[in-house]
Design an enzyme around this catalytic site. Structure first.
Site, PDB file in Angstrom:
ATOM      1  N   TYR A 109      -9.273  15.534  -7.761  1.00 31.70           N
ATOM      2  CA  TYR A 109      -9.016  14.890  -6.967  1.00 31.70           C
ATOM      3  C   TYR A 109      -7.972  13.537  -7.722  1.00 31.70           C
ATOM      4  O   TYR A 109      -7.412  13.594  -8.570  1.00 31.70           O
ATOM      5  CB  TYR A 109      -9.617  14.608  -6.800  1.00 31.70           C
ATOM      6  N   LYS A 182      -8.608  18.945  -1.924  1.00 31.36           N
ATOM      7  CA  LYS A 182      -8.921  18.207  -1.362  1.00 31.36           C
ATOM      8  C   LYS A 182      -9.883  19.249  -0.573  1.00 31.36           C
ATOM      9  O   LYS A 182     -11.764  19.142   0.037  1.00 31.36           O
ATOM     10  CB  LYS A 182      -8.061  17.864   0.406  1.00 31.36           C
ATOM     11  N   GLU A 253      -2.178  17.923   5.444  1.00 36.04           N
ATOM     12  CA  GLU A 253      -2.280  16.448   3.876  1.00 36.04           C
ATOM     13  C   GLU A 253      -1.055  16.659   3.487  1.00 36.04           C
ATOM     14  O   GLU A 253       0.012  17.488   3.603  1.00 36.04           O
ATOM     15  CB  GLU A 253      -3.343  17.352   3.366  1.00 36.04           C
ATOM     16  N   ASP A 254      -0.627  15.133   3.897  1.00 38.47           N
ATOM     17  CA  ASP A 254       0.322  14.889   3.132  1.00 38.47           C
ATOM     18  C   ASP A 254       2.538  15.437   3.116  1.00 38.47           C
ATOM     19  O   ASP A 254       2.415  15.767   2.760  1.00 38.47           O
ATOM     20  CB  ASP A 254       0.382  14.809   1.371  1.00 38.47           C
ATOM     21  N   ASP A 277      -4.023  11.375   6.203  1.00 38.52           N
ATOM     22  CA  ASP A 277      -3.536  10.491   5.815  1.00 38.52           C
ATOM     23  C   ASP A 277      -3.694   9.221   6.992  1.00 38.52           C
ATOM     24  O   ASP A 277      -3.324   8.659   6.404  1.00 38.52           O
ATOM     25  CB  ASP A 277      -2.588  10.953   4.728  1.00 38.52           C
ATOM     26  N   ALA A 310       4.250   0.516   6.341  1.00 40.11           N
ATOM     27  CA  ALA A 310       3.795   1.179   7.222  1.00 40.11           C
ATOM     28  C   ALA A 310       4.143   2.041   7.323  1.00 40.11           C
ATOM     29  O   ALA A 310       5.026   2.112   8.629  1.00 40.11           O
ATOM     30  CB  ALA A 310       3.775   0.106   8.165  1.00 40.11           C
ATOM     31  N   GLY A 311       3.929   3.073   7.007  1.00 40.06           N
ATOM     32  CA  GLY A 311       4.314   5.114   7.164  1.00 40.06           C
ATOM     33  C   GLY A 311       2.780   5.291   7.576  1.00 40.06           C
ATOM     34  O   GLY A 311       2.307   5.011   8.560  1.00 40.06           O
ATOM     35  N   ALA A 313       0.206   6.522   6.785  1.00 44.17           N
ATOM     36  CA  ALA A 313      -1.642   6.479   6.203  1.00 44.17           C
ATOM     37  C   ALA A 313      -1.910   4.629   6.939  1.00 44.17           C
ATOM     38  O   ALA A 313      -1.879   3.903   7.553  1.00 44.17           O
ATOM     39  CB  ALA A 313      -1.701   6.112   4.366  1.00 44.17           C
ATOM     40  N   ASN A 428      -2.038   5.557  -3.702  1.00 48.22           N
ATOM     41  CA  ASN A 428      -2.305   7.040  -5.577  1.00 48.22           C
ATOM     42  C   ASN A 428      -1.878   6.929  -5.862  1.00 48.22           C
ATOM     43  O   ASN A 428      -0.674   7.391  -4.848  1.00 48.22           O
ATOM     44  CB  ASN A 428      -3.288   7.705  -4.775  1.00 48.22           C
ATOM     45  N   ASN A 473      -9.993   8.406   1.956  1.00 45.01           N
ATOM     46  CA  ASN A 473     -10.220   9.211   2.404  1.00 45.01           C
ATOM     47  C   ASN A 473     -11.541  10.421   2.153  1.00 45.01           C
ATOM     48  O   ASN A 473     -12.059  10.819   3.228  1.00 45.01           O
ATOM     49  CB  ASN A 473      -9.039   9.864   3.516  1.00 45.01           C
TER      50      ASN A 473
END
Ligand code: NAI
Ligand code: PYR
Ligand code: MG
Length: 571
Positions: A109, A182, A253-254, A277, A310-311, A313, A428, A473
């Site tokens: 991970y 994940k 995810e992502d 996210d 501020a996206g 997540a 990350n 998360n």
């Protein structure tokens, strides 16, 4: 189940009924157990003579592979060793992982997974997961079915379009590794049976020129498809999944910023789906913030919060914290709650009328009036330092992908006006973290309350050891997925996300100076079970559970797969 064996995957560890014989037994990672086959099993399965004569227990096999793991000098080498092990013997892989979770999580991970994704095409060895191309939408159903699982056999689909992988951006087809990573965490942490989930990458092209110009690149060789064709592809994927795997939760995810909220809003009330996210991160960060706020002794309502980056997540976190303020605090109107937040993006502080903002960001934009009279260098681009100087925030969240953005100047300015500044560099992998805990604690004389996205070592300041919480998360999604599987929830509701956050917050104890703001990753199995139970109860209370919830503790416990060799029957 597969043609090679039968197993009831809905209960812990049921008997594995093996249909194949000979070398085929050894080449399937679910049936293979190498030298742990007993003499009788070797005879029954016709594998006598196909391995060294000695017998090894699972514990001793684990010792052996652990030594092999340790002998790798590089993190990527460790990752590839673990990958190869999983392709040989899945129980042994998960037993190793569970026995050394804190040490191995950073390999399978974040942060190592980031490097594995970037190097996917050059290190490619054998496939895992399902690869769907936007150029062949007609193959979605066939490809999903080719994975070999039946309609009732799938609890989870983890899917990415690879546009916003961790903080390393567009990674094209290599994003399959984040879906695999994940799902490995789901199994190691929450005991989701390894054969009840499917990793999927939606190959919609890539805008990463490094990939497009690399001869070894394994994805579609064109730029990202956007607009209606993209939306149609997503629609077809969601419709197909819900038809062929009616019990599966779709975990996004992502996905890139422009699409993540749109997809979630489009489907969250129609199918069982969640965006990790946005929602998983928000739940874990809320739990960490509640712990930090308790240490400060100042009500959540009275904090001023800067969200840097501020996206998906960042706005997800802001949304859940706002809801918490409205629920528990003195903030009576939404406007009052919104007024505590100062969102910043690549263009600086979000201001009303900024056409670059996505719809989900617009409600958070500040009014021009809010910044009237600020002394700044460039009023058209309010920097983090400008905002910190003028707002005097007490909480600073980093979800920007911008490594090192929380400079000494910014942090010292914040710490001048806050006794216990709460600073969470959450980006990350490690290289993207907005600051290191060691710097934050040094610059604030040990006063900062810190949580990070990737793992960091403890920091000693003036005789106090600060254990750094990993606010990732991973403390939420495995338990959430298990709770959904156990309750067969038809939707993932906001109440379920909030219940997950509360369950996690309830496991934190910050009475000791320097104590972490969240449970340790080494307790991930306990955390995930606790979160799952809360989610099952909430799903039941809200009427979205599709099975009777009579004893959630027992139901969750029974469902958790353990990495142990099950009984075998040759059929
Ligand atoms: N700790 C955790 O559990 C999680 C951490 N993250 C991390 O958060 C970061 C962002 O992830 P997402 O929100 O999914 O990505 P995103 O792309 O949706 O959001 C990133 C935001 O940062 C802004 N940004 C980019 N460069 C910036 C700069 N130089 N200065 C200020 N703002 C900048 C962008 O405008 C965008 O709004 C990633 O590094 C990711 O690894 C994401 C999810 C969970
Ligand atoms: C942890 C995670 O989901 C991310 O960094 O994107
Ligand atoms: Mg993510």
């Amino acid at each position: 189940m597969g043609r090679e064996y039968d197993q009831d995957t809905t209960v812990g560890n049921s008997t594995l009924r093996i249909r194949t014989r000979g070398r085929a037994v050894l080449s399937n990672p679910m049936t293979n157990r190498g030298t742990a086959f007993t003499a009788a099993e070797r005879e029954d399965l016709e594998i006598d003579g196909l391995m060294p004569t000695g017998f090894t227990t699972l514990e001793n096999q684990t010792r052996r592979v652990y030594e092999q793991f340790r002998s790798n000098k590089s993190m990527l080498g460790k990752f590839l060793t673990l990958n190869a092990l999983r392709d040989r013997n899945e129980v042994l892989f998960y037993h190793l992982l569970s026995s050394h979770l804190e040490e191995m999580l950073p390999v399978i991970y974040t942060p190592t997974i980031g490097e594995a994704i970037e190097r996917f095409s050059s290190t490619y060895n054998r496939p895992r997961g399902v690869f769907l191309s936007i150029d062949h939408p007609e193959k979605i159903e066939k490809s999903l079915l080719n994975y070999g699982l039946g309609a009732e056999d799938v609890d989870l689909i983890c899917v990415t379009d690879s546009e916003g992988i961790l903080g390393i951006g567009d990674q094209g087809i290599g994003g399959i590794q984040i879906a695999i990573g994940k799902l490995s965490v789901y199994t190691a942490a929450a005991g989701i049976h390894p054969r009840r989930s499917i990793p999927v990458v939606l190959d919609t092209g890539t805008d990463n020129l490094g990939l497009l110009s690399n001869d070894l690149y394994l994805g579609e060789r064109h730029s990202r498809v956007r607009g209606q064709r993209y939306d149609d592809f997503i629609e077809q994927f969601v419709q197909t999944v819900t038809r062929v795997f009616p019990n599966a939760m779709i975990h996004w995810e992502d996905v890139g910023t422009a699409n993540a909220y749109r997809i979630l809003d489009r489907y969250k009330d129609e199918v069982c789906t969640f965006n990790d996210d946005i929602q998983g991160t928000a739940a874990v960060v809320l739990a960490a913030l509640l712990a930090a706020v308790e240490v400060t002794g100042v009500d959540l309502d009275d904090h001023r919060i800067v969200v840097f980056g501020a996206g998906s997540a960042g706005m997800g976190i802001a949304g859940l914290v706002r809801d918490e303020m409205l629920r528990t605090g003195r903030s009576e109107t939404e406007e009052e709650a919104y007024s505590r937040f100062w969102p910043i993006g690549i263009q600086g502080l979000y201001l009303e009328g900024d056409h670059r903002l996505h719809d989900f960001q617009k409600p958070w934009a500040r009014k021009r009036l809010d910044i009237a009279g600020w002394d700044v260098q460039d009023p058209e681009r309010m920097t983090l330092l400008d905002v910190v100087r003028n707002v005097r925030p007490t909480i600073l969240i980093g979800t920007s992908t911008r490594g090192g953005a929380f400079t000494r100047e910014v942090v010292e300015e914040m710490a001048r006006h806050s006794t216990r500044p709460i600073i969470f560099p959450l980006s990350n992998p490690t290289s993207r973290a907005e600051a290191t805990p060691a710097d934050l604690l040094e610059w604030t004389e040990g006063r900062a309350l810190v949580a990070t996205g990737s793992p960091f070592e403890p920091v000693d300041v003036e005789g106090v050891r600060h254990t750094i919480a990993q606010s990732n998360n991973a403390l939420i999604f495995p338990g959430l997925g298990l709770g959904v599987a156990v309750s067969r929830a038809s939707r993932v509701t906001e109440g379920m996300i909030s219940a997950a956050a509360k369950a996690l917050a309830g496991m934190v104890n910050t009475w000791r100076p320097g104590a972490p703001l969240l449970p340790s990753m080494s307790d991930l199995r306990l955390v995930s079970a606790t979160v799952a139970i809360a989610v099952v109860r909430q799903a039941s209370e809200e009427g979205v559970a599709q099975v009777a919830v009579e004893d959630p503790i027992q139901q969750v416990y029974e469902r958790m797969w353990q990495p142990r060799y099950p009984d075998i029957e040759a059929i």
